[in-house]
Design an enzyme around this catalytic site. Structure first.
Site, PDB file in Angstrom:
ATOM      1  N   HIS A 215       0.862  -1.224  -0.096  1.00 20.09           N
ATOM      2  CA  HIS A 215       0.245  -0.003  -0.084  1.00 20.09           C
ATOM      3  C   HIS A 215       0.678   1.224   0.001  1.00 20.09           C
ATOM      4  O   HIS A 215       2.081   1.173   0.053  1.00 20.09           O
ATOM      5  CB  HIS A 215      -0.930  -0.152   1.013  1.00 20.09           C
ATOM      6  CG  HIS A 215      -0.501  -0.021   2.465  1.00 20.09           C
ATOM      7  ND1 HIS A 215       0.251  -1.112   2.854  1.00 20.09           N
ATOM      8  CD2 HIS A 215      -0.045   1.114   3.461  1.00 20.09           C
ATOM      9  CE1 HIS A 215       0.865  -0.791   4.185  1.00 20.09           C
ATOM     10  NE2 HIS A 215       0.736   0.430   4.545  1.00 20.09           N
ATOM     11  N   ASP A 217       0.659   5.081   1.722  1.00 18.23           N
ATOM     12  CA  ASP A 217      -0.357   5.750   2.871  1.00 18.23           C
ATOM     13  C   ASP A 217      -0.895   7.222   2.288  1.00 18.23           C
ATOM     14  O   ASP A 217      -1.981   7.487   2.702  1.00 18.23           O
ATOM     15  CB  ASP A 217       0.726   6.252   3.943  1.00 18.23           C
ATOM     16  CG  ASP A 217       1.477   4.986   4.713  1.00 18.23           C
ATOM     17  OD1 ASP A 217       0.811   3.835   4.562  1.00 18.23           O
ATOM     18  OD2 ASP A 217       2.349   5.144   5.174  1.00 18.23           O
ATOM     19  N   HIS A 273       4.969   0.138   0.204  1.00 13.20           N
ATOM     20  CA  HIS A 273       5.608  -0.510   1.224  1.00 13.20           C
ATOM     21  C   HIS A 273       4.639  -1.681   1.803  1.00 13.20           C
ATOM     22  O   HIS A 273       3.398  -1.738   1.497  1.00 13.20           O
ATOM     23  CB  HIS A 273       6.193  -0.083   2.318  1.00 13.20           C
ATOM     24  CG  HIS A 273       4.939   0.829   3.137  1.00 13.20           C
ATOM     25  ND1 HIS A 273       4.827   2.228   2.663  1.00 13.20           N
ATOM     26  CD2 HIS A 273       4.063   0.538   4.174  1.00 13.20           C
ATOM     27  CE1 HIS A 273       3.736   2.483   3.694  1.00 13.20           C
ATOM     28  NE2 HIS A 273       3.357   1.495   4.373  1.00 13.20           N
ATOM     29  N   ARG A 283       4.587  -9.473  17.471  1.00 14.84           N
ATOM     30  CA  ARG A 283       5.230  -8.079  16.795  1.00 14.84           C
ATOM     31  C   ARG A 283       4.291  -7.041  17.569  1.00 14.84           C
ATOM     32  O   ARG A 283       3.056  -6.901  16.980  1.00 14.84           O
ATOM     33  CB  ARG A 283       5.287  -8.301  15.200  1.00 14.84           C
ATOM     34  CG  ARG A 283       5.777  -6.847  14.507  1.00 14.84           C
ATOM     35  CD  ARG A 283       5.542  -7.090  13.050  1.00 14.84           C
ATOM     36  NE  ARG A 283       6.497  -6.084  12.395  1.00 14.84           N
ATOM     37  CZ  ARG A 283       5.985  -5.087  11.807  1.00 14.84           C
ATOM     38  NH1 ARG A 283       4.937  -4.396  12.491  1.00 14.84           N
ATOM     39  NH2 ARG A 283       6.837  -4.215  10.980  1.00 14.84           N
TER      40      ARG A 283
END
Length: 304
Positions: A215, A217, A273, A283
Site C-alpha cells: 500500500h 499511505d 511498502h 510483533r
C-alpha cells in the site's frame, strides 16, 4: 488476549448496548485494513509481482545499532493533487532509520502501555489495534471505544506517566523527521490514524486482519505526508517474519524491527511498502503519522 474476570460484567453489560456503540464510525479503521483492494489497484499489483522474486536488500538489520541512516529518493506526483503547504509538503523525499532517539528502556515502557491496553480486547484474527487518540480498540471481529466501553476502569490500566511518555516520544520522532527532510517541526501536525499494532500468526478472521497487502499511505489516507513506525519488539527474537518491506521497481528493501528502532518516510508512492506475515511470536509497533494540513491535525491523547 481477553479481558480478565474482573472486567467481564462490564463487558457483558456493555455488549447489550446498541450495535452502533460496538461498531463506532472510525472511517480510518476500514481504510487501514483494506489497503490494496481499492486504493492502489493495478499499479501496485504490477510493482508487487515485479519485485517479489527479485533482489532483496536489507536496509537495517536487527543486529545493527544505527545512529542515522537516510536515503533520498525522487518524490512521486501524489502530493500534486493535494493543497501544498510551503515549508512542509515534501519536496525532498526518502526514507530513514535510526536507533538513536528512543532508548530500549523507553520502548519497553511504551510496549507495556500497548500490552495493558490490548489486554482489554484484541482481534479474533492476527492483527489488533489500539488507538489512544480516538479510543479505538479491536474486540473480536469489531472495534469499540475503550474510553466509553470500560469507563472508569481505564484509570486502572493507564497512568498520567504513560501518556506523558507517549507524548514525549511522539515529539522526538516528529523532530527527527523534520530534521531529516529540512522542514520546521512546528509545521507538521499529528494526524490519524496513529495507533499501536499487535500482530501474531493467528489466521485472519476478517479483512481487518489482512495487514500484509502492499500500500501507499498518501493514496490510502490522503492526509498523510510523513509516516513513522516505532518498533516495540525484536525481529528473530520476539517474532519471526514481520519484516517491513519497501517495494521498489528494482528490488525490495527490508527493515528488520528492533525494539526502540524508528523508521520514517515520506508517505507517497515513492515509498510503496508492506509488512511480511508474522510466522511466530508477537510483533508490536506504533504507527505515528503526520500531515502538513492543520485541518487534518489531531491532539495528543489525554487520560480521561
Amino acid at each position: 488476549m481477553a479481558a480478565g474476570p474482573d472486567r467481564g460484567g462490564r463487558r457483558h453489560s456493555s455488549a447489550k448496548k446498541s450495535r452502533g456503540q460496538q461498531e463506532p464510525r472510525w472511517g480510518w479503521l476500514k481504510a487501514a485494513f483494506l489497503l490494496s483492494a481499492a486504493a492502489i489497484g493495478g499499479l501496485l499489483s504490477w510493482s508487487y509481482l515485479g519485485t517479489e522474486d527479485g533482489v532483496t536488500e536489507v536496509l537495517a538489520r536487527h543486529s545493527e545499532n544505527l545512529q542515522d541512516k537516510f536515503i533520498e529518493i525522487p518524490c512521486s506526483e501524489d502530493y500534486d493533487g493535494h493543497k501544498r503547504f510551503e515549508g512542509c509538503t515534501p519536496r525532498k523525499c526518502g526514507r530513514g532509520v535510526t536507533d538513536a532517539i528512543i532508548t530500549r528502556e523507553e520502548a519497553e515502557r511504551i510496549r507495556r502501555i500497548a500490552e495493558r491496553g490490548l489486554s482489554l480486547g484484541g482481534s479474533d484474527g492476527g492483527a489488533s489495534i489500539l488507538d489512544l487518540h480516538s479510543g479505538a480498540l479491536s474486540l473480536g471481529k469489531h472495534f469499540v471505544n475503550l474510553y466509553r466501553y470500560f469507563g472508569d476502569k481505564i484509570q486502572d490500566i493507564f497512568t498520567e506517566e504513560d501518556f506523558a511518555l507517549y507524548r514525549d516520544v511522539r515529539r522526538r520522532v516528529q523532530q527527527r523527521i523534520a530534521q531529516a527532510f529540512g522542514i520546521h517541526s512546528a509545521s507538521m501536525y499529528l494526524t490519524k490514524p496513529t495507533f499501536f499494532s499487535r500482530i501474531n500468526n493467528t489466521e485472519a478472521k476478517t479483512t481487518h486482519d489482512e495487514y500484509w497487502h502492499p500500500h501507499v499511505d498518501k493514496v490510502t489516507y490522503g492526509s498523510f505526508d510523513y509516516t513513522s513506525l516505532l518498533y516495540l519488539s525484536d525481529y528473530a527474537e520476539d517474532f519471526g517474519g514481520g519484516q517491513f518491506v519497501f517495494m521498489d521497481a528494482s528490488s525490495n528493501k527490508t527493515i528488520e524491527p528492533r525494539i526502540g528502532r524508528v523508521s520514517f518516510f515520506t508517505s507517497g508512492s515513492e515509498n510503496l511498502h508492506r509488512v511480511e506475515k508474522v510466522h511466530w511470536g508477537t510483533r508490536y509497533a506504533i504507527t505515528i503519522s503526520f500531515t502538513c494540513n492543520p485541518d487534518h491535525g489531531i491532539g495528543d491523547p489525554v487520560l480521561p
